[in-house]
Structures are given as C-alpha cells and as structure tokens.
Design an enzyme around this catalytic site. Structure first.
Site, PDB file in Angstrom:
ATOM      1  N   GLY A   1       0.841  -1.186   0.000  1.00 23.44           N
ATOM      2  CA  GLY A   1       0.000   0.000   0.000  1.00 23.44           C
ATOM      3  C   GLY A   1       0.873   1.232   0.000  1.00 23.44           C
ATOM      4  O   GLY A   1       0.769   2.094   0.883  1.00 23.44           O
TER       5      GLY A   1
ATOM      6  N   LEU B   1      -2.872  -0.802  -4.976  1.00 22.06           N
ATOM      7  CA  LEU B   1      -4.068  -1.284  -5.663  1.00 22.06           C
ATOM      8  C   LEU B   1      -4.678  -0.248  -6.596  1.00 22.06           C
ATOM      9  O   LEU B   1      -5.255  -0.587  -7.623  1.00 22.06           O
ATOM     10  CB  LEU B   1      -5.093  -1.734  -4.615  1.00 22.06           C
ATOM     11  CG  LEU B   1      -6.409  -2.338  -5.117  1.00 22.06           C
ATOM     12  CD1 LEU B   1      -6.139  -3.547  -6.017  1.00 22.06           C
ATOM     13  CD2 LEU B   1      -7.284  -2.742  -3.940  1.00 22.06           C
TER      14      LEU B   1
ATOM     15  N   LEU C   1       2.314   1.251   6.127  1.00 27.22           N
ATOM     16  CA  LEU C   1       2.243   2.603   6.672  1.00 27.22           C
ATOM     17  C   LEU C   1       0.875   3.227   6.434  1.00 27.22           C
ATOM     18  O   LEU C   1       0.422   3.335   5.286  1.00 27.22           O
ATOM     19  CB  LEU C   1       3.336   3.477   6.055  1.00 27.22           C
ATOM     20  CG  LEU C   1       4.723   3.421   6.727  1.00 27.22           C
ATOM     21  CD1 LEU C   1       5.256   2.001   6.794  1.00 27.22           C
ATOM     22  CD2 LEU C   1       5.707   4.327   6.000  1.00 27.22           C
TER      23      LEU C   1
ATOM     24  N   ASN D   1      -2.990  -6.503  -5.744  1.00 22.14           N
ATOM     25  CA  ASN D   1      -3.706  -6.622  -4.481  1.00 22.14           C
ATOM     26  C   ASN D   1      -2.869  -7.504  -3.564  1.00 22.14           C
ATOM     27  O   ASN D   1      -2.862  -8.723  -3.699  1.00 22.14           O
ATOM     28  CB  ASN D   1      -5.087  -7.243  -4.711  1.00 22.14           C
ATOM     29  CG  ASN D   1      -5.943  -7.244  -3.459  1.00 22.14           C
ATOM     30  OD1 ASN D   1      -5.422  -7.208  -2.346  1.00 22.14           O
ATOM     31  ND2 ASN D   1      -7.247  -7.289  -3.624  1.00 22.14           N
TER      32      ASN D   1
ATOM     33  N   GLU E   1       3.167  10.903   2.648  1.00 17.42           N
ATOM     34  CA  GLU E   1       2.240  12.033   2.638  1.00 17.42           C
ATOM     35  C   GLU E   1       1.322  12.000   3.855  1.00 17.42           C
ATOM     36  O   GLU E   1       1.058  13.018   4.495  1.00 17.42           O
ATOM     37  CB  GLU E   1       1.410  11.986   1.355  1.00 17.42           C
ATOM     38  CG  GLU E   1       0.517  13.183   1.135  1.00 17.42           C
ATOM     39  CD  GLU E   1      -0.232  13.067  -0.191  1.00 17.42           C
ATOM     40  OE1 GLU E   1      -1.109  12.190  -0.290  1.00 17.42           O
ATOM     41  OE2 GLU E   1       0.057  13.846  -1.107  1.00 17.42           O
ATOM     42  N   GLU E   2       0.855  10.788   4.213  1.00 15.80           N
ATOM     43  CA  GLU E   2      -0.029  10.649   5.376  1.00 15.80           C
ATOM     44  C   GLU E   2       0.686  11.017   6.665  1.00 15.80           C
ATOM     45  O   GLU E   2       0.137  11.713   7.526  1.00 15.80           O
ATOM     46  CB  GLU E   2      -0.562   9.209   5.471  1.00 15.80           C
ATOM     47  CG  GLU E   2      -1.458   8.796   4.330  1.00 15.80           C
ATOM     48  CD  GLU E   2      -0.663   8.195   3.166  1.00 15.80           C
ATOM     49  OE1 GLU E   2       0.575   8.408   3.123  1.00 15.80           O
ATOM     50  OE2 GLU E   2      -1.275   7.541   2.315  1.00 15.80           O
TER      51      GLU E   2
ATOM     52  N   ASP F   1      -5.624   1.504   5.523  1.00 16.11           N
ATOM     53  CA  ASP F   1      -7.045   1.790   5.721  1.00 16.11           C
ATOM     54  C   ASP F   1      -7.499   1.152   7.031  1.00 16.11           C
ATOM     55  O   ASP F   1      -7.331  -0.047   7.237  1.00 16.11           O
ATOM     56  CB  ASP F   1      -7.834   1.199   4.552  1.00 16.11           C
ATOM     57  CG  ASP F   1      -9.288   1.642   4.539  1.00 16.11           C
ATOM     58  OD1 ASP F   1      -9.807   2.036   5.603  1.00 16.11           O
ATOM     59  OD2 ASP F   1      -9.911   1.582   3.467  1.00 16.11           O
TER      60      ASP F   1
END
Length: 252
Positions: free
Chosen positions: A73, A97, A149, A129, A228-229, A152
């Site tokens: 991810g 994904l 990291l 996936n 970025e998160e 969801d």
C-alpha cells in the site's frame, strides 16, 4: 523543457509528475475483483522491466539479486523514494491497488532516474492486491523488510477482514519474510494500532524489537516522516501508533 511545457502533468520546475493529475479515492476495497495481470509465481515476474540496471533486457536474471523490501500500500511512494537512497544496493518494490496512484509512482521514479543519473534504479512499483497475491511475487524467506504505513483502518467490525494486517495474512507475511526479517507498521488510528500490535504479539512467528534496536534502525525513523499521510499527521500535531516486529524461527 519543451516536453514539459506540452505535458501539463509534469512540473516545469522539478520535472516530476504533479499529484493533482493522479488523485484517486483514498482507499479501495481489497476484497473486490480488480483487473490487472498477476504472475503465476515469483519466477514469472520480469524484473528487467522494473530494474533494468540490475537485470538483462532479455528477461533472464542477470544477477542473483532479488527484491528484499516490500512497501505494501505504498501510496504516492514517499517511503520508497527515501529508502532508495538509504539502501542503494537493495531492490525494493511498492505494491499499490489504485491504478492512478500506481501510475504516479511509476512516473515519479522514471523522472527521478532521469534527473539523478545512477540513482533510484533499485526501486519500482506494481499495481496489485497484496492481500491476495503476495505469494505470487515473493519466494519463501525472500524479503527482509515489509512496510505497512497508514493502512485503511476499516472501522466497521464487519470490515475488519479487509485489514491488511490480520492473523491469517500474517501467516503469508511470515512465509515470504526471512528469519530476522522485520514488519514495520504505523497508523494515526489508535484502535487500528492496538489491533495490529495485538495481531503481531499473538502470532507465534513474530517478536517485538527491543527499544535499542528501534533507535538504531534507520528505517524506523522514516515511518512518521516519509509518507504524505505521516507528514499530514505531523502538521496537524496528531499521534501515531507503531508496531515493529521481527520474524522468528518456529519453536520446535
């Protein structure tokens, strides 16, 4: 420069792709069927397309090097880019994904290779996936590091089966990690942080790293800052919850 002027998706000042042209939904349903090619086995992955500097163009393996890091991810690739120069001789791949996000990371890597000759040749990305196809990409004991990291959180209890770290999926991760390989996870959602830590604590093939090991590991320092998160959480003064665990040999 003329090419950049004709292509609005490329920044004139940096030569890098502009994120606003590659935005997608923040999350995808990992249980839905997506349409993209999946290798039959790890030996069917043509790594010459990903790392031409390390593999022959004919598709035959030109060296014994194998991918060792997987960023599951990977989002817009911030961690991959940071790790690339930190571990320049280690092959690493991002697994994403969302198609637009994957395309952004591809373009970002190509641009960085162009503007920094000799660098970023060890990093690539694939649209896949990871909850379904990890064994299609990696052999037993191949990886030394896996990163999860800001995944969801899937808040609803009925959707917990969609979480990328779970008791069942840890069996697969333990399979592709070498003994001593490390899983890195971080989130800004306390409940998810507790969930991931509990799953790892309760799995018989993982143990937590000691505090001194965490302080000495350069990859740990990137967990909060490279993506970025993570940067958004830092700007907002938010908390993060990390779990870093080592793959151990099964007890006899």
């Amino acid at each position: 420069m003329l090419e950049n002027e004709a292509n609005p998706t490329i920044s004139k000042s940096t030569g890098l792709p502009r994120k606003r042209f590659y935005r997608a939904r923040a999350h995808s349903n990992p249980l839905s069927d997506s349409h993209f090619p999946v290798p039959i086995s790890p030996s069917h992955v043509d790594y010459s397309l990903h790392y031409p500097q390390f593999f022959s163009s004919s598709g035959e393996v030109g060296s014994i090097k194998k991918v060792q890091f997987a960023d599951v991810g990977c989002g817009f690739g911030g961690l991959l880019i940071s790790l690339s120069t930190l571990f320049p001789e280690t092959l690493m791949i991002g697994m994403e994904l969302r198609d637009k996000v994957t395309e952004y990371v591809k373009e970002r890597i190509l641009a960085l290779r162009t503007t920094n000759p000799g660098q970023y040749q060890n990093v690539s990305v694939v649209r896949t996936n990871s909850m379904k196809y990890i064994p299609n990409y990696f052999e037993k004991g191949q990886l030394t590091k896996m990163f999860f990291l800001f995944p969801d959180p899937h808040f609803k209890e009925k959707n917990h089966r969609r979480r990328v770290i779970s008791p069942h999926l840890l069996d697969e991760y333990a399979y592709v990690l070498e003994v001593g390989g490390i899983i890195y996870s971080i989130t800004d959602v306390e409940e998810l942080g507790d969930w991931m830590k509990t799953c790892l604590e309760n799995h018989p093939m993982f143990e937590a790293l000691a505090e001194e090991e965490l302080e000495a590991d350069p990859a740990v320092k990137l967990l909060r800052t490279a993506t970025e998160e993570g940067q958004k959480v830092a700007r907002n003064g938010g908390q993060t919850f990390q779990a870093v665990y080592r793959r151990i040999a099964p007890s006899l």
